[in-house]
Design an enzyme around this catalytic site. Structure first.
Site, PDB file in Angstrom:
ATOM      1  CG  PHE A 596       8.798  -4.981  -0.301  1.00 26.70           C
ATOM      2  CD1 PHE A 596       9.238  -4.545  -1.348  1.00 26.70           C
ATOM      3  CD2 PHE A 596       8.143  -4.392   0.477  1.00 26.70           C
ATOM      4  CE1 PHE A 596       9.261  -3.198  -1.086  1.00 26.70           C
ATOM      5  CE2 PHE A 596       8.229  -3.027   0.336  1.00 26.70           C
ATOM      6  CZ  PHE A 596       8.833  -2.439  -0.518  1.00 26.70           C
ATOM      7  CG  ASP A 708       5.431   3.288  -3.572  1.00 23.69           C
ATOM      8  OD1 ASP A 708       5.220   3.592  -4.831  1.00 23.69           O
ATOM      9  OD2 ASP A 708       5.800   1.806  -3.563  1.00 23.69           O
TER      10      ASP A 708
END
Ligand SMILES: *[C@@H]1O[C@H](CO)[C@@H](O)[C@H](O)[C@H]1NC(C)=O
Ligand SMILES: *[C@@H]1O[C@H](CO)[C@@H](O)[C@H](O)[C@H]1NC(C)=O
Ligand SMILES: *[C@@H]1O[C@H](CO)[C@@H](O)[C@H](O)[C@H]1NC(C)=O
Ligand SMILES: *[C@@H]1O[C@H](CO)[C@@H](O)[C@H](O)[C@H]1NC(C)=O
Ligand SMILES: *[C@@H]1O[C@H](CO)[C@@H](O)[C@H](O)[C@H]1NC(C)=O
Ligand SMILES: *[C@@H]1O[C@H](CO)[C@@H](O)[C@H](O)[C@H]1NC(C)=O
Ligand SMILES: *[C@@H]1O[C@H](CO)[C@@H](O)[C@H](O)[C@H]1NC(C)=O
Ligand SMILES: *[C@@H]1O[C@H](CO)[C@@H](O)[C@H](O)[C@H]1NC(C)=O
Ligand SMILES: *[C@@H]1O[C@H](CO)[C@@H](O)[C@H](O)[C@H]1NC(C)=O
Ligand SMILES: *[C@@H]1O[C@H](CO)[C@@H](O)[C@H](O)[C@H]1NC(C)=O
Ligand SMILES: *[C@@H]1O[C@H](CO)[C@@H](O)[C@H](O)[C@H]1NC(C)=O
Length: 863
Positions: A596, A708
């Protein structure tokens, strides 16, 4: 996979040298003459053989004699009878050696067809050891004796040897033998050892050595070549080692006729596939050498030095052993340059390593089922006979689970019995208390039998029991208070109708009977309750300090940082945007790109840091930023990147992490890295990452799913210690109740649990899947998905190669050149990785199990 010895072929006629009559059982021996009704002492060996009836269920199989023409003095008596199994898919012998589990046993099964059924048709069938296939028995001739031997360390007190009908003829067996070996001999961590050849060099042709010349009753075959000379001695050779090679075997040896030549033994696998072989060489000096004489030799396996220089001791046995993976083998023993005397070899054994992937059912469950079976079989034969296959291990192999039983299978854990259906089984008497030993039981159906007595109270003590059916029996009395309470709390669904004298309430009321006829109270899978837990989970969140037995320095550091954490208020970890600008020197140097945002190099408080600046465009980012910041300030573990602080000023949001000098694992595995990691380094990194995940799953309360896990999220510090990063996708999820979380966030393609697509659930096992992919990348050096050709997942790439047994093609080519690798540790790691990426999450191991396995791999590598 068939293996072939390139040299001699042995025609074994059981011409034994010994005539010794022993009295009784030999400790550590079980000797079964299958199909025989008598117990007797074998004249040739002095071993006491017993009928097989006590090792089989009543009425299993049929007894036969082989055709009279084969019953000669040369054929051992225990081969004269056979037991065949024309009914049932699977028929098992149950061996319970008194020494119990975790000992090393030699198990030998012999098959001599001898046209016992007068059909002259040669059957083919499978032999199983517990849940694992041992081998296929292929009868090729009427008088052909097939002997299969395996050295096995059972994990349970039961050893099940099963014959499985593969619809290519009726399975049969002649003898079954078990011998206790020394715990420290014949050990491989990765499986059992199947005998390929056991050779006594220099023994006269047509002779065999076994009990009692070999107190362990191994059967040694003679071997000699024309170009070999035989040495012998009449003195005894002290076995002196855990393998205990018999003196008679050691008292002959071979040596090359030309002293400058080597002793050479070669063999190969038939189909050019690789296999792991375990080799033992037994050596002793049997010539009484003068002081000025020496014999010194070197051993080579596939032309690589294996051991040496070595001088055997006079009349003392030394055993050299080890494993190697390859498809063809040569053992070459030659003298050293300063040795006037030629090399010698007294005996050798060759085994193939047989992985035993399938665990055995939990021993308490097996005990309970065996007792339940024997309690009721006295009264009702139908329960185990013919139509019901209650044979061998109750759960394993999973496609041969006992009829009317269901089990739960979880990775490498022993399977557990979760449901038993004995409906309409003509059961009589009371409910056996052994049922209470099935502690994981969820469903019990005893309906439509003639069971009587009261309904026992232990049923209410069974923690997981949720469906109980005792309809249409002859129970009397009142329902135990505990069961009533479970009914009232809706945790049990009960059917108890059709029991004329049973009251469901206390005190007994008349109208009860009507009510009871069809009481079906559903189990509550409370959706509301689950949601409520989910909501609170976000609020209540903390990490447990792990109390590890092996308190290492690093756990101390953890404790300290936790303490510091308590003292420092979160505010101290909060940085202003201007501070961030100073730390990063106006975002001068980019060191990476995360999920991000961009990661910058920084300097704060005399140490290097990594600052992740959240990209404004990242729509999800804001939520994830908070999740990550909240989580990370509470997570402290040496294998999880530490959060130094964060910045939260309007749109300017950033996270400040400890600096990981060596970047991410993906780079280290890629071609860009000119200094590929060694296997040991890779294992250590895998262990670090596993430790981090294990901590998230088991050390945090509620557990955290990383969501993840991938090689770019595993970072390395200057010491190449690995830490997990990027918790952006992590969410706390409830500990009790359901262990999964519904989510719309999806991890990275190539690493995502395939079950997610059907279930939309992520569990700890989803992280295990991703970790398995990472492990495969570590082993193969290939990325999760190869972009060329569109498709090409590393799992699909590994599987066909593994099934061919082609290990060398799996391993990262940059590793192979580095050193002589421990193949077992790599093999084990591949197996582990594939277990992790099992499509069925229940079959994946837990991080705790993974950690144990990886540490074993590392242990082998360091040893
Ligand atoms: C098989 O067993 C029965 C007893 O169960 C016995 O009468 C019969 O002789 C046996 N047959 C052979 C061929 O041994
Ligand atoms: C089995 O034996 C080995 C050594 O012989 C020991 O390390 C291990 O703990 C034992 N396992 C069990 C379950 O007893
Ligand atoms: C082998 O190991 C088991 C379990 O560790 C132990 O109970 C047994 O005594 C050992 N046997 C021998 C012969 O050392
Ligand atoms: C050793 O070999 C010699 C010559 O081959 C033979 O005569 C002798 O019987 C053998 N001795 C033993 C103990 O086997
Ligand atoms: C095994 O490989 C060799 C050479 O690599 C080849 O000549 C032989 O035909 C192969 N054998 C089988 C059974 O594939
Ligand atoms: C070893 O010594 C003996 C006498 O002790 C002698 O006869 C023999 O030739 C010597 N052999 C060698 C190889 O030197
Ligand atoms: C022994 O065999 C090895 C491998 O074949 C060879 O390299 C070495 O030169 C041999 N040594 C002697 C003394 O023959
Ligand atoms: C059970 O599974 C094994 C291995 O997966 C397979 O070889 C065998 O054919 C299966 N048997 C049945 C009856 O499905
Ligand atoms: C076991 O599971 C199968 C499939 O889920 C189901 O059909 C069967 O009824 C179960 N058996 C018992 C005894 O619960
Ligand atoms: C038990 O088996 C019977 C007959 O096969 C079946 O009708 C019944 O539904 C089963 N019970 C359970 C709980 O699955
Ligand atoms: C199994 O049940 C019996 C009878 O209830 C009991 O004596 C025994 O201790 C139990 N065994 C285990 C391992 O729980």
């Amino acid at each position: 996979m068939e293996k072939r010895l390139l040299f001699a072929i042995f025609h074994v006629s059981f011409a034994l040298m010994l005539v010794l009559v022993h009295g009784q059982d030999i400790p550590g021996f079980i000797s079964i003459d299958c199909g025989s009704l008598d117990n007797y002492v074998d004249e040739q060996t002095g071993i006491y053989y017993t009928s097989d009836l006590q090792y089989l269920d009543v009425g299993r199989g049929e007894n036969y004699s082989i055709s009279p023409q084969f019953k000669t003095r040369n054929l051992a008596k225990q081969l004269w009878n056979v037991r065949s199994f024309s009914r049932g898919r699977k028929n098992c012998y149950t061996l319970r050696p008194s020494q119990g589990k975790n000992n090393t046993y030699l198990i030998r099964a012999s098959f001599m067809y001898g046209n016992y059924d007068a059909n002259n048709q040669f059957p083919v069938f499978d032999l199983y050891l517990g849940g694992n296939k041992w081998n296929t028995v292929k009868v090729k001739d009427t008088d052909n004796l097939i002997t299969m031997e395996i050295i096995h360390v059972p994990q349970s007190d039961y050893i099940f040897v099963c014959l499985v009908n593969t619809v290519s003829g009726t399975p049969f067996i002649s003898t079954l033998e078990l011998r206790l070996l020394n715990n420290d001999s014949y050990i491989v961590p990765s499986g059992s050892l199947e005998l390929f050849a056991r050779l006594d060099c220099g023994l006269s042709p047509n002779k065999l050595v076994r009990y009692e010349n070999d107190v362990l009753d191994r059967i040694w075959m003679p071997v000699n070549y024309e170009e070999w000379d035989v040495l012998n001695t009449s003195s005894a050779v002290d076995p002196f080692n855990v393998f205990n090679p018999p003196s008679l075997v050691m008292s002959t040896a071979v040596t090359p006729q030309n002293p400058d030549e080597a002793l050479l033994i070669k063999w190969s696998t038939d189909d050019n596939s690789t296999a792991e072989f375990y080799i033992t060489l037994h050596l002793a000096e049997i010539e009484n050498l003068q002081e000025n004489q020496t014999r010194e030799m070197n051993m080579f396996v596939n032309d690589r030095k294996w051991y040496g220089p070595f001088s055997p001791e006079y009349l003392r046995a030394t055993t050299l052993y080890g494993t190697k993976v390859d498809k063809s083998f040569s053992i070459r023993i030659n003298k050293t340059e300063n040795s006037p005397l030629p090399p010698v070899l007294n005996a050798l054994e060759i085994f193939t390593v047989k992985p035993m992937f399938q665990p055995q059912t939990d021993q308490n469950d097996v005990d309970a089922m065996m007792n339940i079976k024997s309690t009721y079989e006295l009264k009702s034969k139908s329960i185990y006979q013919v139509e019901r296959d209650w044979q061998g291990d109750p759960c394993m192999p999973s496609n041969y689970t006992w009829d009317r039983l269901n089990c739960s299978f979880k990775g490498f854990d022993p399977p557990r019995i979760i449901s038993v259906n004995l409906s309409s089984s003509e059961l009589t008497g009371e409910i056996t208390p052994y049922i209470s030993n099935l502690t994981m039981l969820q469903i019990l159906d005893l309906s439509n039998n003639n069971l009587s007595g009261t309904v026992p109270d232990f049923l209410s003590q069974m923690p997981y029991l949720r469906i109980l059916n005792i309809e249409n029996n002859n129970f009397s009395g009142t329902l135990p208070v505990g069961l009533q309470a479970k009914l009232n709390s809706d945790s049990l669904s009960l059917r108890a109708g059709g029991n004329l004298y049973l009251c469901l309430t206390n005190p007994c009321k008349k109208e009860d009977k009507k009510k009871t006829n069809n009481v079906l109270i559903p189990v509550v899978a409370s959706v509301c309750g689950f949601l409520a837990i989910l909501l609170t989970a976000g609020v209540i969140f903390w990490c447990l300090k792990r109390r590890k037995q092996d308190t290492t320095a690093s756990t101390n550091v953890n404790a300290e940082s936790n303490k510091k954490d308590e003292q420092l208020e979160p505010k101290k970890q909060q940085f202003s945007y201007s501070e961030v600008l100073t730390i990063t020197n106006n975002f001068e140097r980019i060191i990476g790109k995360g999920g991000f945002g961009t990661v910058y190099y920084g300097f704060f408080d005399d140490s290097q840091v990594a600052v992740k600046k959240l990209s404004v465009s990242s729509a999800q980012g804001y939520k994830q930023f908070h999740a990550e910041a909240k989580l990370l300030t509470r997570v402290h573990h040496r294998n999880v990147t530490a959060l130094v602080g964060y910045c939260d000023e309007g749109p300017n949001k950033g996270l400040i992490y400890e600096y990981m000098a060596n970047g991410d694992l993906a780079w280290h595995l890629s071609d860009k890295n000119a200094h590929p990691l060694s296997w040991e380094q890779r294992l250590k990194i895998a262990i670090d990452a596993a430790q981090g995940l294990e901590y998230l799953h088991s050390g945090c309360k509620p557990p955290i799913i990383h969501r993840d896990v991938k090689t770019t999220n595993i970072l390395l510090n200057e010491k190449l210690q690995a830490k997990l990063s990027d918790f952006g996708l992590s969410r706390a999820f409830p500990l009790e109740g359901d262990t999964h979380v519904s989510t719309i966030v999806v991890g990275t393609p190539g690493y995502l649990d395939p079950e997610f697509f059907t279930s939309n659930w992520l569990t700890e096992k989803s992280d295990v899947f991703s970790f398995g992919v990472v492990l495969l990348e570590i082993i193969t050096g290939r990325p999760a998905i190869t972009k060329q050709n569109g498709k090409g997942h590393v799992i699909e790439w590994v599987k066909p190669r593994l099934s061919k047994g082609d290990m060398t093609s799996i391993v990262d080519p940059r590793l192979v050149d580095q050193q002589d690798l421990n193949k077992i540790s790599i093999w084990k790691a591949v197996e582990l990785a594939l277990a992790c990426v099992s499509p069925n999450s229940a079959k994946r191991p837990t991080m705790t199990q993974i950690l144990i396995e990886l540490k074993e791999c590392l242990g082998m590598e360091m040893a």
